[in-house]
Design a protein around this motif. Structure first.
Motif, short mmCIF file in Angstrom:
data_model
loop_
_atom_site.label_atom_id
_atom_site.label_comp_id
_atom_site.label_asym_id
_atom_site.label_seq_id
_atom_site.Cartn_x
_atom_site.Cartn_y
_atom_site.Cartn_z
N ARG A 193 18.58 14.63 -1.37
CA ARG A 193 18.56 15.50 -2.55
C ARG A 193 17.54 15.01 -3.58
O ARG A 193 16.82 15.81 -4.19
N ARG A 194 17.46 13.70 -3.77
CA ARG A 194 16.56 13.15 -4.78
C ARG A 194 15.10 13.44 -4.45
O ARG A 194 14.31 13.78 -5.32
N HIS A 195 14.75 13.35 -3.17
CA HIS A 195 13.34 13.43 -2.81
C HIS A 195 12.91 14.78 -2.26
O HIS A 195 11.71 15.02 -2.10
N THR A 196 13.86 15.67 -1.97
CA THR A 196 13.49 17.01 -1.49
C THR A 196 14.04 18.12 -2.37
O THR A 196 13.55 19.25 -2.31
N GLY A 197 15.09 17.83 -3.16
CA GLY A 197 15.73 18.88 -3.94
C GLY A 197 16.52 19.85 -3.08
O GLY A 197 16.89 20.93 -3.55
N GLY A 221 0.78 -1.23 0.00
CA GLY A 221 0.00 0.00 0.00
C GLY A 221 0.81 1.28 0.00
O GLY A 221 0.25 2.37 -0.17
N ASP A 222 2.13 1.19 0.19
CA ASP A 222 2.98 2.38 0.22
C ASP A 222 3.44 2.76 -1.18
O ASP A 222 3.59 1.90 -2.06
N ALA A 223 3.72 4.06 -1.35
CA ALA A 223 4.20 4.54 -2.64
C ALA A 223 5.70 4.33 -2.81
O ALA A 223 6.24 4.55 -3.89
N GLY A 224 6.39 3.94 -1.74
CA GLY A 224 7.83 3.72 -1.79
C GLY A 224 8.32 3.35 -0.42
O GLY A 224 7.55 3.03 0.49
N SER A 225 9.64 3.39 -0.25
CA SER A 225 10.23 3.09 1.05
C SER A 225 9.91 4.19 2.05
O SER A 225 9.41 5.27 1.68
N TRP A 226 10.20 3.94 3.33
CA TRP A 226 9.95 4.93 4.37
C TRP A 226 10.62 6.26 4.03
O TRP A 226 9.98 7.32 4.05
N ASN A 227 11.90 6.22 3.70
CA ASN A 227 12.62 7.46 3.44
C ASN A 227 12.07 8.20 2.22
O ASN A 227 11.94 9.43 2.23
N GLN A 228 11.77 7.47 1.19
CA GLN A 228 11.24 8.10 -0.02
C GLN A 228 9.93 8.83 0.27
O GLN A 228 9.74 9.99 -0.13
N VAL A 229 9.02 8.19 0.98
CA VAL A 229 7.72 8.79 1.25
C VAL A 229 7.85 9.95 2.23
O VAL A 229 7.25 11.02 2.01
N VAL A 230 8.60 9.77 3.30
CA VAL A 230 8.73 10.84 4.30
C VAL A 230 9.38 12.07 3.70
O VAL A 230 8.92 13.21 3.88
N LEU A 231 10.47 11.88 2.95
CA LEU A 231 11.18 13.02 2.39
C LEU A 231 10.36 13.72 1.31
O LEU A 231 10.32 14.96 1.27
N THR A 265 7.17 13.84 1.01
CA THR A 265 5.95 14.43 1.56
C THR A 265 6.25 15.59 2.51
O THR A 265 5.61 16.64 2.45
N ALA A 266 7.22 15.41 3.40
CA ALA A 266 7.47 16.39 4.47
C ALA A 266 8.75 17.18 4.26
O ALA A 266 9.09 18.03 5.09
N GLY A 267 9.46 16.94 3.16
CA GLY A 267 10.77 17.55 2.98
C GLY A 267 10.79 19.06 3.05
O GLY A 267 11.75 19.66 3.55
N ALA A 268 9.73 19.71 2.60
CA ALA A 268 9.70 21.18 2.61
C ALA A 268 9.48 21.75 4.00
O ALA A 268 9.72 22.94 4.23
N ASP A 269 9.06 20.90 4.96
CA ASP A 269 8.72 21.39 6.30
C ASP A 269 9.72 20.99 7.36
O ASP A 269 9.50 21.24 8.55
N ILE A 270 10.82 20.33 6.97
CA ILE A 270 11.81 19.91 7.96
C ILE A 270 13.16 20.54 7.62
O ILE A 270 13.39 21.02 6.52
N ASP A 271 14.05 20.50 8.63
CA ASP A 271 15.37 21.11 8.48
C ASP A 271 16.50 20.10 8.60
O ASP A 271 17.62 20.37 8.19
N PHE A 272 16.20 18.96 9.20
CA PHE A 272 17.22 17.91 9.32
C PHE A 272 16.54 16.56 9.41
O PHE A 272 15.32 16.46 9.60
N VAL A 273 17.33 15.51 9.20
CA VAL A 273 16.82 14.15 9.31
C VAL A 273 17.50 13.46 10.48
O VAL A 273 18.61 13.82 10.89
N VAL A 274 16.82 12.46 11.01
CA VAL A 274 17.28 11.76 12.21
C VAL A 274 17.56 10.30 11.86
O VAL A 274 16.68 9.60 11.36
#
Length: 679
Positions: free
Chosen positions: A279-283, A226-236, A238-247
């Motif tokens: 870079r690939r998923h947030t630019g 049911g997912d569009a991709g891996s965890w990192n792909q989907v999170v980045l 979808t939310a990449g524009a609203d975050i400043d760092f990854v954990v």
């Protein structure tokens, strides 16, 4: 950290009495084998990242009764710790800051947020706070920001949204509390946006971090139903524009010393893959925080100390802005003997003074430092905030080398001898730096209770077995050169060239452009303007470039921070290749390969070739061709049924691959020796 283990150890920690240490197992006799010759090369022209302010970090937990005490704060300050994470791993997703409760878990007295902040300030550090995602709300997190930064002026800059949420059961394994109906990466990412916007509405200056999976570690690359991709792909995405760092969190899977120590060798690929995903998923380029790090073997003896020194240096020199050890205190586990020393199977940096149930073995007195504490303390002295890491290499795979250049012109070298039995006689070479003959030598050896300091030479040092050594070197002359150039950028990147641009260029200076090749640097050329055009590059190849400023007197600057870019595949060729990961289960995958003849003449008999990015990737089996691997190089040779490839025709082949670290996919393919374009 997973909640069940944390909770059990927490109860043991709180119940533990202060105890007289039991007699430790006798140390093994010092090895008498002859030292092995090793050569270490350091090149200050090959600049890496700058040591960050919050590089050396730890975790604090609300079930630790020693959290924030003056003795602990002073020990952390002495070790150079600058970042402290709160409220403690999986407890973050059950913790409610307003009433200082964690339903289902234990909360020790005097561990509230104000007590934590008092300890942080005494230690001279900065906090990293994890907001409750699992059982909390965006409004609760925003209220915490208001209380901390607006009402009390604590200035908490870094806020994570939850802890290890990929462990909420979505991938079949559950240890993290998550009361949301949608436990998918899309569900998490959508709420991360809500958290970020609510929290930044209170204090726009804060930085928000989202939980990712660590490249090469479960469940990285797995796509659940049911997912569009891996965890990192989907999170980045979808939310990449609203975050400043990854954990990221990392507990290497090694269950013996050689495997544990060699796991640090995967860090360059791990960091490169994380940056590629971002870079690939947030630019964008986002900060990378390793807010939990520890091991699964020999947690408080020398193998983990060696790993800690190597891992901290490796992660920081490649751009992590904080690395936070799990944990300050954790508690007694299974007692064993490792390398002649008693190992208490304790995640903590400091002793919890626990005893076994029968009282036969007790830890040292409360807050006695374990071996990893001394490793962090020595590493913090090796590379201080503001130092620039530079390239260092060793001819011996059991000796790890790191180096950092100081703002005053000095140099520091960190050497880790991973051999438990043999010493190493090391000769050191320097490029771009001429040291004075004497050196300050700091060492932490197997079974030591403190770091020792002595005077040695800059050109040679003997490393004891299983030891960490740092050399502090002064230059022969304190010549001040031009200011360090800022990190360059790359544009107009093709398969054969790129334009290297300097953010600023000063009149009267020349700018040398150097490419890193391991520890060696090759000068591509120089410019007096703001850009340099690199030509004759190889297709689908990663390049690391530094810029050095030189004035009319010949004085040179430090190397700029590195620029890393990859040339493209050929825009047009007589062949094209598409590689797709069609199924991944965490340490293995299925690769589908499509090879197309884009030329005008038939190909009768073909061989496709590519190289894996790392040594831990391999082809286990393949079909529609004969697959072979030698080292990192892979070939697939046409079989009788598909050897003829007409113009415009495509042949399908594939394989089952395995990996024991980050699984970066190859980007350069050739067909009968001709570089192919990508599809």
């Amino acid at each position: 950290m997973r909640a069940p283990r944390t909770a059990l150890l927490a109860l043991a920690l709180i119940a533990a009495p202060l105890a007289t240490p039991a007699a430790a197992s006798p140390s093994a006799d010092p090895p008498t084998s002859q030292a092995v010759d090793t050569r270490v090369s350091v090149n200050t022209r090959a600049g890496l990242e700058t040591a960050p302010e919050l590089g050396m970090g730890v975790n604090h937990a609300i079930w630790d009764s020693q959290l924030g005490t003056p003795q602990v704060a002073d020990l952390l300050k002495d070790a150079g710790v600058r970042a402290m994470r709160y409220p403690g791993g999986s407890y973050s997703d059950i913790y409610h800051w307003r009433d200082h409760t964690a339903p289902g878990g234990y909360v020790a007295p005097n561990t509230d947020f104000d007590t934590f902040m008092a300890g942080v300030r005494r230690a001279g550090g900065q906090p990293i706070v994890t907001a409750n995602y699992g059982t909390g709300t965006p409004q609760e997190a925003a209220d915490w920001v208001r209380s901390a930064n607006v009402d009390k002026g604590y200035g908490v800059k870094y806020w994570e949204i939850g802890n290890e949420l990929y462990g909420n059961g979505h991938y079949g394994t559950a240890w993290e509390e998550d009361h949301h109906e949608d436990k998918s990466p899309a569900g998490y990412a959508g709420l991360v946006r809500d958290y970020s916007r609510a929290m930044k509405a209170v204090d726009p200056s804060i930085k928000i971090g989202a939980v990712l999976t660590t490249p090469g570690e479960w469940p990285d690359a797995i796509t659940a139903a049911g997912d569009a991709g891996s965890w990192n792909q989907v999170v980045l995405s979808t939310a990449g524009a609203d975050i400043d760092f990854v954990v990221l969190h990392w507990y290497p899977r090694g269950t013996n010393a050689p495997d544990l120590l060699s796991s640090a060798d995967t860090i360059p690929e791990m960091m490169a893959m994380a940056k590629e995903q971002i870079r690939r998923h947030t630019g964008r380029d986002l900060g990378i925080a390793f807010t939990e790090l520890n091991t699964n073997f020999a947690r408080n003896t020398q193998p983990t100390a060696l790993f800690a020194a190597d891992a901290y240096a490796s992660l920081l020199e490649r751009g992590a802005f904080t690395v936070d050890w799990w944990n300050v205190h954790n508690g007694l586990g299974k007692v064993t003997t490792v390398a002649g020393q008693t190992d208490y199977d304790d995640f903590g940096l400091l002793s919890s003074a626990n005893c076994t149930e029968d009282g036969s073995v007790c830890q040292p007195a409360l807050n006695t430092p374990f071996a990893p504490y001394h490793a962090l303390a020595l590493t913090s002295r090796f590379a201080r905030p503001g130092d620039q890491f530079v390239a260092a290499s060793s001819t011996d795979p059991l000796v790890r080398a790191h180096a950092a250049r100081r703002p005053d012109g000095g140099l520091s070298v960190l050497l880790v001898n991973r051999d438990p039995d043999a010493a190493r006689s090391v000769a050191l070479d320097y490029a771009g730096f001429t040291p004075k003959s004497s050196a300050v030598v700091r060492t932490y050896g197997n079974g030591d209770t403190a770091i020792t300091t002595s005077t040695g030479t800059s050109g040679a040092v003997t490393l004891a077995p299983y030891s960490i050594t740092a050399l502090e070197l002064a230059p022969t002359s304190a010549t001040t050169g031009p200011a360090t150039p800022a990190r360059p950028t790359a544009s107009s990147v093709t398969d054969r060239g790129a334009v290297i641009t300097l953010p600023t260029a000063s009149p009267g200076l020349k700018y040398e452009v150097h490419r890193q090749v391991g520890t060696r640097t090759d000068q591509w050329g120089e410019t007096t303007g703001g850009s340099f055009t690199a030509t004759n590059l190889s297709p689908s190849t990663e390049y690391t470039v530094n810029v050095i400023a030189r004035d009319n007197a010949g004085r040179v600057s430090w190397a700029s921070p590195p620029l890393v870019f990859r040339t493209t595949a050929p825009a047009s060729s007589t062949c094209a290749v598409r590689l797709a990961n069609t199924n991944d289960w965490g340490n293995g995958w299925v690769g589908d390969v499509q090879v197309t003849n884009t030329g005008t003449t038939p190909v009768d008999g073909w061989v496709l070739a590519f190289d894996w990015p790392s040594t831990w990737q391999k082809v286990d089996s393949g079909w529609s061709g004969t697959w072979a691997q030698s080292g990192r190089s892979v070939t697939v040779t046409a079989d009788a049924g598909n050897r003829l490839l007409a113009p415009g025709a495509t042949v399908s082949t594939g394989f089952v691959g395995s990996y024991q670290g980050p699984n970066r996919l190859p980007t350069a393919f050739s067909l009968n020796g001709v570089p192919c374009s990508l599809r």
